[in-house]
Write a protein that holds these residues in place. Structure first.
Motif, PDB file in Angstrom:
ATOM      1  N   ASN A 147      74.723  22.072 170.473  1.00 46.12           N
ATOM      2  CA  ASN A 147      74.530  21.738 169.062  1.00 46.12           C
ATOM      3  C   ASN A 147      73.833  22.869 168.321  1.00 46.12           C
ATOM      4  N   VAL A 150      76.260  25.808 167.785  1.00 42.55           N
ATOM      5  CA  VAL A 150      77.301  25.534 166.787  1.00 42.55           C
ATOM      6  C   VAL A 150      76.721  25.600 165.376  1.00 42.55           C
ATOM      7  N   ARG A 154      78.318  28.150 162.880  1.00 42.60           N
ATOM      8  CA  ARG A 154      79.254  27.575 161.908  1.00 42.60           C
ATOM      9  C   ARG A 154      78.594  26.801 160.771  1.00 42.60           C
ATOM     10  N   TYR A 158      79.891  22.026 159.160  1.00 44.40           N
ATOM     11  CA  TYR A 158      80.933  22.040 160.189  1.00 44.40           C
ATOM     12  C   TYR A 158      80.524  21.180 161.369  1.00 44.40           C
ATOM     13  N   TRP A 159      79.274  21.339 161.839  1.00 46.50           N
ATOM     14  CA  TRP A 159      78.794  20.522 162.962  1.00 46.50           C
ATOM     15  C   TRP A 159      78.862  19.037 162.618  1.00 46.50           C
ATOM     16  N   SER A 161      80.920  17.589 160.623  1.00 44.34           N
ATOM     17  CA  SER A 161      82.313  17.131 160.631  1.00 44.34           C
ATOM     18  C   SER A 161      82.763  16.754 162.037  1.00 44.34           C
ATOM     19  N   LEU A 162      82.209  17.416 163.046  1.00 50.05           N
ATOM     20  CA  LEU A 162      82.507  17.063 164.436  1.00 50.05           C
ATOM     21  C   LEU A 162      81.799  15.778 164.827  1.00 50.05           C
ATOM     22  N   GLU A 163      80.556  15.643 164.401  1.00 47.88           N
ATOM     23  CA  GLU A 163      79.780  14.448 164.737  1.00 47.88           C
ATOM     24  C   GLU A 163      80.407  13.187 164.157  1.00 47.88           C
ATOM     25  N   ARG A 165      83.358  12.360 163.998  1.00 51.70           N
ATOM     26  CA  ARG A 165      84.504  11.895 164.777  1.00 51.70           C
ATOM     27  C   ARG A 165      84.092  11.155 166.056  1.00 51.70           C
TER      28      ARG A 165
END
Length: 277
Positions: A147, A150, A154, A158-159, A161-163, A165
């Motif tokens: 984490n 990333v 980024r 951005y991080w 946006s992954l979380e 999901r």
């Protein structure tokens, strides 16, 4: 909102903790989890002592979170350092009697390190969604370091946006809003690296912690595995365990805490219990 200033033992820097202190009666202090805060917990429905009558309710933002400041050194966020903050705040606000501590996730680590060090400061504990610990902490270490990397490469958006999901545990309301960490973006990697390098107290130390404890866990959450909750229940001398499987189960947690506080009051017969020094 009030502030309490102290000196971090790791760096020698000043740390300023933001806190609220409301109501009258026996004191209850609530601690949030990693990347959260008093305000974020309220938005997520995780303030389990909100408006609880007959008690003095203390909430505070852990160092580096919300409106509290913190050093930019990972070691300053080890749970023993956070425990020192808790004990210092209690000595400032409630110096003459033990308090009931409600810790969530990271807050569980803070509370247990503080209670192992000074059990006389606590009349009871509520440990909510205990985090990975001991053997399971190894994989969590890698996730937290990832984490941090990333976010540095980024950025937070951005991080996040992954979380978004990632699936929620079944005990979490499916309509719960997604909220960003309540931490300054440039400081967030430091917090994750600090969390990666810390752990709960050794099991042998916890076996000597004779403080009435309620453990509230939930299923299917790799960051807060039922295995930690069950091990704590097995090890702590005076504990009860409840595992939530649905949002309705989590909806009972405030009532469970209120019942725990009422039982504690009955045990002391309404008298003020003075801390042993």
């Amino acid at each position: 909102m009030a502030r309490f200033d102290l000196t971090d033992r790791t760096t020698g820097e000043r740390v300023s903790l933001a806190y609220d202190d409301e109501g009258e009666g026996s004191a209850v202090v609530q601690l949030h989890g990693l990347t959260s805060s008093r305000a974020r917990d309220r938005r997520l429905g995780l303030d389990f002592i909100a408006g609880m009558p007959g008690h003095r309710l203390i909430h505070y933002d852990a160092r580096g979170h919300g409106h509290s400041t913190g050093p930019r050194v990972p070691a300053a966020y080890a749970w023993p350092r956070l425990a020192e903050d808790l004990l210092a705040l209690l000595d400032q606000l409630v110096p003459d009697e033990p308090v009931h501590a409600v810790g969530k996730s990271m807050g569980v680590g803070t509370v247990l390190h503080a209670a192992v060090r000074h059990p006389e400061r606590f009349s009871g504990l509520t440990l909510i969604i205990p985090p990975t610990a001991w053997a399971s902490r190894v994989s969590q270490h890698d996730a937290y370091v990832h984490n941090a990397e990333v976010i540095e490469r980024r950025g937070l958006r951005y991080w996040s946006s992954l979380e978004k999901r990632l699936p929620l545990p079944p005990a979490v309301r499916p309509d719960r809003p997604f909220t960003l960490p309540d931490v300054e973006e440039s400081l967030l990697p430091t917090l994750y690296r600090g969390a990666a390098a810390t752990d709960l107290p050794p099991v042998a130390d916890l076996a000597d912690l004779d403080v009435p404890t309620q453990i509230l866990g939930w299923i299917d959450d790799p960051s807060h595995p039922v295995s930690t909750a069950r091990t704590l229940h097995e090890v702590l001398p005076d504990s009860r365990l409840a595992i939530a499987r649905t949002p309705a189960d989590v909806g009972t947690w405030s009532a469970r805490i209120a019942e725990q506080l009422e039982a504690a009051g009955e045990r002391v017969g309404g008298a003020v219990v003075r801390a042993r020094r």
